[in-house]
Design a protein around this motif. Structure first.
Motif, PDB file in Angstrom:
ATOM      1  N   LYS A  46       0.854  -1.094   0.213  1.00  0.00           N
ATOM      2  CA  LYS A  46      -0.160   0.275  -0.480  1.00  0.00           C
ATOM      3  C   LYS A  46       1.245   1.154   0.058  1.00  0.00           C
ATOM      4  N   GLN A  47      -0.101   2.019  -0.533  1.00  0.00           N
ATOM      5  CA  GLN A  47       0.696   3.746  -0.315  1.00  0.00           C
ATOM      6  C   GLN A  47       0.158   4.396   0.477  1.00  0.00           C
ATOM      7  N   GLN A  48       1.275   5.592   1.344  1.00  0.00           N
ATOM      8  CA  GLN A  48       0.453   6.952   2.219  1.00  0.00           C
ATOM      9  C   GLN A  48       1.708   7.586   1.922  1.00  0.00           C
ATOM     10  N   SER A  49       0.077   8.556   1.443  1.00  0.00           N
ATOM     11  CA  SER A  49       1.349  10.095   0.654  1.00  0.00           C
ATOM     12  C   SER A  49       0.574  11.610   1.811  1.00  0.00           C
ATOM     13  N   TYR A  50       1.696  12.017   2.163  1.00  0.00           N
ATOM     14  CA  TYR A  50       2.137  13.505   3.089  1.00  0.00           C
ATOM     15  C   TYR A  50       2.458  14.788   2.710  1.00  0.00           C
ATOM     16  N   THR A  51       1.141  15.713   2.407  1.00  0.00           N
ATOM     17  CA  THR A  51       1.891  16.750   2.132  1.00  0.00           C
ATOM     18  C   THR A  51       2.250  17.289   3.330  1.00  0.00           C
ATOM     19  N   ILE A  52       3.269  18.279   3.015  1.00  0.00           N
ATOM     20  CA  ILE A  52       3.357  18.875   3.995  1.00  0.00           C
ATOM     21  C   ILE A  52       4.048  20.832   3.456  1.00  0.00           C
ATOM     22  N   SER A  53       3.433  21.093   4.352  1.00  0.00           N
ATOM     23  CA  SER A  53       2.880  22.220   4.205  1.00  0.00           C
ATOM     24  C   SER A  53       3.543  23.539   5.246  1.00  0.00           C
ATOM     25  N   ALA A  54       4.588  22.863   6.618  1.00  0.00           N
ATOM     26  CA  ALA A  54       4.861  23.496   7.713  1.00  0.00           C
ATOM     27  C   ALA A  54       6.676  22.160   8.110  1.00  0.00           C
ATOM     28  N   ALA A  55       6.832  23.293   8.895  1.00  0.00           N
ATOM     29  CA  ALA A  55       8.274  22.285   9.633  1.00  0.00           C
ATOM     30  C   ALA A  55       7.999  20.873  10.655  1.00  0.00           C
ATOM     31  N   THR A  56       8.203  19.108   9.518  1.00  0.00           N
ATOM     32  CA  THR A  56       7.387  18.612  10.146  1.00  0.00           C
ATOM     33  C   THR A  56       8.790  17.258  10.459  1.00  0.00           C
ATOM     34  N   THR A  57       8.580  17.220  11.667  1.00  0.00           N
ATOM     35  CA  THR A  57       9.208  16.492  12.359  1.00  0.00           C
ATOM     36  C   THR A  57       9.212  14.769  12.147  1.00  0.00           C
ATOM     37  N   LEU A  58       7.950  14.784  12.497  1.00  0.00           N
ATOM     38  CA  LEU A  58       7.478  13.032  12.216  1.00  0.00           C
ATOM     39  C   LEU A  58       6.054  12.714  11.369  1.00  0.00           C
ATOM     40  N   LEU A  59       5.538  11.915  10.832  1.00  0.00           N
ATOM     41  CA  LEU A  59       4.862  11.171  10.440  1.00  0.00           C
ATOM     42  C   LEU A  59       3.909  10.073  11.188  1.00  0.00           C
ATOM     43  N   VAL A  60       3.032  10.049  10.727  1.00  0.00           N
ATOM     44  CA  VAL A  60       1.736   8.818  11.413  1.00  0.00           C
ATOM     45  C   VAL A  60       1.697   8.150  10.405  1.00  0.00           C
ATOM     46  N   LEU A  61       2.026   6.746  11.278  1.00  0.00           N
ATOM     47  CA  LEU A  61       1.741   5.736  10.749  1.00  0.00           C
ATOM     48  C   LEU A  61       0.330   5.562  10.181  1.00  0.00           C
ATOM     49  N   PRO A  62      -0.067   4.445   8.969  1.00  0.00           N
ATOM     50  CA  PRO A  62      -1.524   4.073   8.747  1.00  0.00           C
ATOM     51  C   PRO A  62      -1.841   3.548   9.937  1.00  0.00           C
ATOM     52  N   ASN A  63      -3.404   3.468  10.295  1.00  0.00           N
ATOM     53  CA  ASN A  63      -4.027   2.538  10.666  1.00  0.00           C
ATOM     54  C   ASN A  63      -3.585   0.603  10.771  1.00  0.00           C
ATOM     55  N   ASP A  64      -3.275   0.409   9.354  1.00  0.00           N
ATOM     56  CA  ASP A  64      -2.911  -0.967   9.274  1.00  0.00           C
ATOM     57  C   ASP A  64      -1.880  -1.095   8.438  1.00  0.00           C
ATOM     58  N   PHE A  65      -1.107  -0.313   9.058  1.00  0.00           N
ATOM     59  CA  PHE A  65       0.172  -0.240   8.933  1.00  0.00           C
ATOM     60  C   PHE A  65       1.157  -2.202   9.256  1.00  0.00           C
ATOM     61  N   LEU A  66       2.240  -2.571   9.109  1.00  0.00           N
ATOM     62  CA  LEU A  66       2.684  -3.499   8.956  1.00  0.00           C
ATOM     63  C   LEU A  66       4.270  -3.862   9.641  1.00  0.00           C
ATOM     64  N   GLU A  67       4.665  -3.600   8.011  1.00  0.00           N
ATOM     65  CA  GLU A  67       6.245  -3.345   7.771  1.00  0.00           C
ATOM     66  C   GLU A  67       6.821  -2.298   6.702  1.00  0.00           C
ATOM     67  N   ILE A  68       6.923  -1.502   6.815  1.00  0.00           N
ATOM     68  CA  ILE A  68       8.114  -0.493   6.007  1.00  0.00           C
ATOM     69  C   ILE A  68       8.719  -1.238   4.571  1.00  0.00           C
ATOM     70  N   ILE A  69       8.501  -0.045   3.101  1.00  0.00           N
ATOM     71  CA  ILE A  69       9.220  -0.578   2.559  1.00  0.00           C
ATOM     72  C   ILE A  69      10.381   0.195   1.929  1.00  0.00           C
ATOM     73  N   ASN A  70       9.463   0.898   1.134  1.00  0.00           N
ATOM     74  CA  ASN A  70      10.149   2.427   1.229  1.00  0.00           C
ATOM     75  C   ASN A  70       9.554   3.787   1.909  1.00  0.00           C
ATOM     76  N   LEU A  71      10.939   4.125   1.836  1.00  0.00           N
ATOM     77  CA  LEU A  71      10.345   6.271   2.674  1.00  0.00           C
ATOM     78  C   LEU A  71      10.764   6.851   0.866  1.00  0.00           C
ATOM     79  N   TYR A  72       9.963   8.371   0.405  1.00  0.00           N
ATOM     80  CA  TYR A  72      10.268   9.025  -0.076  1.00  0.00           C
ATOM     81  C   TYR A  72      10.015  10.336   0.098  1.00  0.00           C
TER      82      TYR A  72
END
Length: 202
Positions: A46-72
């Motif tokens: 699966k894929q989750q997209s995050y739009t950054i509009s201010a200084a961001t230190t963390l991203l909240v994982l999706p509720n159905d998350f099991l394991e990371i493949i990669n992050l871009y």
């Protein structure tokens, strides 16, 4: 098979009069949970997209998350580092193009801190829940036998059924077949080539 069909087939194979539908559903749910702990196939990607509009230190994982493949970040891959390394970076508090990430609980910490742009998370996620008897998720469509024999394995523990080893062996056989099929699909239809670690100029 939908949820109702899986339950019916499970109860037929278990062949006990004292297994209620509620208890059967519990065994099926336990089987799916076990499968999701180990199986990693394309239908779980699966894929989750995050739009950054201010200084961001963390991203909240999706509720159905099991394991990371990669992050871009803006189509550039971030490097995963230990949590301790990110914590050291956090003291600097630097904004900029993120290069590193790590997981902490239900969040991904990134550094440096982006102030704009987009981040895309590719991950393995849980299969959709099957609530109603007519519900059917991707796992049930392709691998109902795996779910059923996983449920039979749990039921055999509950009832102290001597068929337990047979049920579990078939579950592991189906699991290996499905994972191998997924692995083979990643390399089929193309010639695999090793990328050189060093580029040589003429």
């Amino acid at each position: 098979m939908n949820k109702g069909d899986i339950r019916s087939h499970f109860k037929a194979l278990l062949n006990r009069s004292d297994c209620s539908d509620t208890l059967a559903d519990t065994f099926v749910d336990q089987s799916i949970a076990r499968i999701q702990r180990t199986l990693r196939i394309p239908s779980m990607e699966k894929q989750q997209s995050y739009t950054i509009s201010a200084a961001t230190t963390l991203l909240v994982l999706p509720n159905d998350f099991l394991e990371i493949i990669n992050l871009y970040y803006d189509n550039t891959s971030l490097t995963r580092v230990p949590l301790s390394q990110i914590m050291e970076y956090k003291d600097a508090g630097e904004n900029g193009t993120p290069k590193f990430f790590t997981r902490e609980g239900s969040s991904l910490l990134i550094y440096p801190y982006p102030t704009s742009g987009s981040v895309k998370l590719n991950y393995y996620g849980q299969f959709a829940d099957m609530t109603a008897d007519s519900d059917e998720n991707a796992l049930a469509q392709a691998s109902s036998d795996l779910i059923i024999y996983g449920a039979l394995s749990y039921a055999s523990d509950y009832y102290l059924d001597e068929r337990g080893p047979v049920f579990d062996q078939k579950f592991m056989q189906f699991l290996a077949e499905i994972q191998e099929q997924a692995n083979d699909a990643e390399t089929s239809g193309t010639v695999q080539a090793m990328r050189p670690t060093t580029a040589y100029e003429d």
